[in-house]
Design an enzyme around this catalytic site. Structure first.
Site, PDB file in Angstrom:
ATOM      1  N   GLU A 242       4.770  32.679  -1.146  1.00 26.86           N
ATOM      2  CA  GLU A 242       5.555  31.593  -0.547  1.00 26.86           C
ATOM      3  C   GLU A 242       4.694  30.340  -0.364  1.00 26.86           C
ATOM      4  OE1 GLU A 242       8.675  32.389   2.443  1.00 26.86           O
ATOM      5  OE2 GLU A 242       7.530  31.065   3.767  1.00 26.86           O
ATOM      6  N   ARG A 268      11.835  -5.240  -4.338  1.00 26.15           N
ATOM      7  CA  ARG A 268      12.032  -5.942  -3.062  1.00 26.15           C
ATOM      8  C   ARG A 268      11.102  -7.161  -2.979  1.00 26.15           C
ATOM      9  NH1 ARG A 268      15.105  -7.521   1.114  1.00 26.15           N
ATOM     10  NH2 ARG A 268      13.921  -7.648   3.062  1.00 26.15           N
ATOM     11  N   GLN A 279      -1.644  -6.075  -1.685  1.00 24.30           N
ATOM     12  CA  GLN A 279      -2.530  -4.908  -1.729  1.00 24.30           C
ATOM     13  C   GLN A 279      -2.226  -3.908  -0.615  1.00 24.30           C
ATOM     14  OE1 GLN A 279      -6.805  -5.538  -1.614  1.00 24.30           O
ATOM     15  NE2 GLN A 279      -6.793  -5.792  -3.831  1.00 24.30           N
TER      16      GLN A 279
END
Ligand code: FAD
Length: 379
Positions: A242, A268, A279
């Site tokens: 798992e 955007r 940056q």
């Protein structure tokens, strides 16, 4: 060192990704009652519910690395991480132990149904007083003639409210400690077994979790999975699978969110230029990519070792820790870069964080993973 996948692995990844994108992305509901049964069946049709199970028992017969890679495709393609988590819990904590420890009759009864999506499996070990200290569990299974009688309660059972079969761990020999636990396959309508009210939780909303109660729950000895006393090693082995393969799905989730967030940062505009030109934003995305690739490589190494039958406990914990912590950071970074939209539920970004947070808790908390790593360092 060969970092390439075979053409079969590439083909399987591509088809799993395209199936997950096109078939498993219907509107996800936030209601715990709405476990997506139809989508569960679709998962069974593709083979997600039996990835490492041999074909003769209804699975795809994949090795560990390919299983993790297909889970990655599922996590990337399917935005409903609750469904993906339910698939992983069913597969690695219930189906896998049946495959590895079941007798022929158990394999024939359970594996085809569980792999096809006809049935849902669950695993019940954690108890109110036995969480991280999981082998301190108190649920008892007392032998009575040809039967066992179980009494106790389990605290968190993923898939519990919808499960058809539960893999329940109980103490059969209190004086034997670690070797005193055994596992039982108990079907949902067995008298004495009842599921409590599902929890409301912060994420993984379509994956229902509930407590489980056992009151004079009588099962035949044939319901025991593996030998008496084999419960703890069986559970440890299922957790190794798992921690490796289920977390492949979180690698896929991070990849999807990174792509989405890079697109957003390119589109955007503020101050007359794309926000990704700053940056502060581009470096955050570079760090997301670095964490994703580092976590992914740790996962592949752990699976590669498992496929060679080598000791991999530390490598699996390193991978689980890196993936869960990277996934949480990925959720935070994606929200920050999306600004206000990152906080709006309909956009789907804040959900990534809510679905990632429990990954540092289930399958052993981050603290427990660090403990395992430290013990391999000789501490
Ligand atoms: C979404 C979800 C699904 C789950 N599904 C299942 C399931 O299907 N079946 C099942 O049996 N269980 C399931 N669990 C339970 C899960 O395995 C436990 O929550 C987990 O093992 C931690 O146990 P706990 O919650 O009791 O926390 P605790 O063990 O009480 O720990 C609380 C805090 O203390 C820390 N801590 C504990 N001991 C130490 C130590 N020695 N050193 C340092 N720190 C320590 C922990 O890391 C944690 O931060 C699920 C949990 C979640 C959140």
């Amino acid at each position: 060192m060969d970092f390439s996948f075979s053409s079969e692995q590439v083909e399987l990844y591509d088809s799993a990704l395209s199936f997950a994108k096109s078939e498993l992305n219907v509107e996800a509901s936030a209601q715990v009652e709405d476990f997506p049964r139809g989508l569960w069946r679709r998962c069974g049709e593709f083979g997600f519910l039996g990835l490492p199970v041999p074909e003769q028992h209804g699975g795809l017969g994949l090795d560990t690395l390919t299983t993790a890679r297909v889970m990655e495709a599922l996590g990337r393609g399917c935005a409903d991480t609750g469904l993906v988590f339910s698939v992983g819990a069913h597969l690695f904590a219930c189906v896998l132990p049946v495959l590895e420890c079941g007798d022929e009759a158990q394999k024939q009864r359970y594996l085809p149904r569980l792999c096809a999506g006809e049935w849902v499996g669950a695993n019940a070990i954690s108890e109110p007083e036995a969480g991280s200290d999981v082998f301190a569990l108190k649920t008892r299974a007392v032998r009575d003639g040809d039967d066992y009688v179980l009494d106790g309660s389990k605290s968190y059972v993923t898939n519990g409210p919808v499960a058809d079969v539960f893999l329940v761990y109980a103490v059969t020999a209190p004086s034997h400690g670690y070797m005193g636990l055994s596992a039982f396959l108990i079907e949902k309508d067995t008298p004495g077994l009842s599921v409590g009210r599902p929890f409301q939780k912060m994420g993984l909303s379509t994956s229902p979790i509930a407590p489980l109660y056992l009151e004079s729950c009588r099962v035949p000895a044939s319901a025991r999975l593996g030998a008496e006393g084999q419960g703890a090693p069986m559970f440890k082995r299922s957790m190794q699978w798992e921690r490796a393969c289920l977390f492949g799905a979180y690698v896929g989730l991070m990849e999807r969110v990174l792509e989405q967030t890079v697109d957003f940062a390119r589109q955007r505009k503020q101050f007359k230029r794309a926000i990704g030109k700053n940056q502060a934003i581009s470096h955050r995305l570079a760090d997301m990519k670095q964490r994703l690739d580092a976590a992914r490589l740790l996962l592949y190494r752990a699976c590669w070792l498992m496929d060679r039958g080598q000791e991999a406990a530390m490598e699996v914990s390193l991978a689980k820790l890196a993936i869960s912590e990277a996934a949480i950071q990925c959720g935070l970074d994606a929200i920050q870069i999306h600004g206000g939209l990152g906080y709006v539920a309909e956009v789907g970004i804040e959900r990534v964080l809510r679905d990632a947070i429990p990954s540092a808790l289930f399958s052993g908390t981050s603290e427990m993973q660090r403990d395992i790593i430290a013990s391999h360092l000789g501490l």
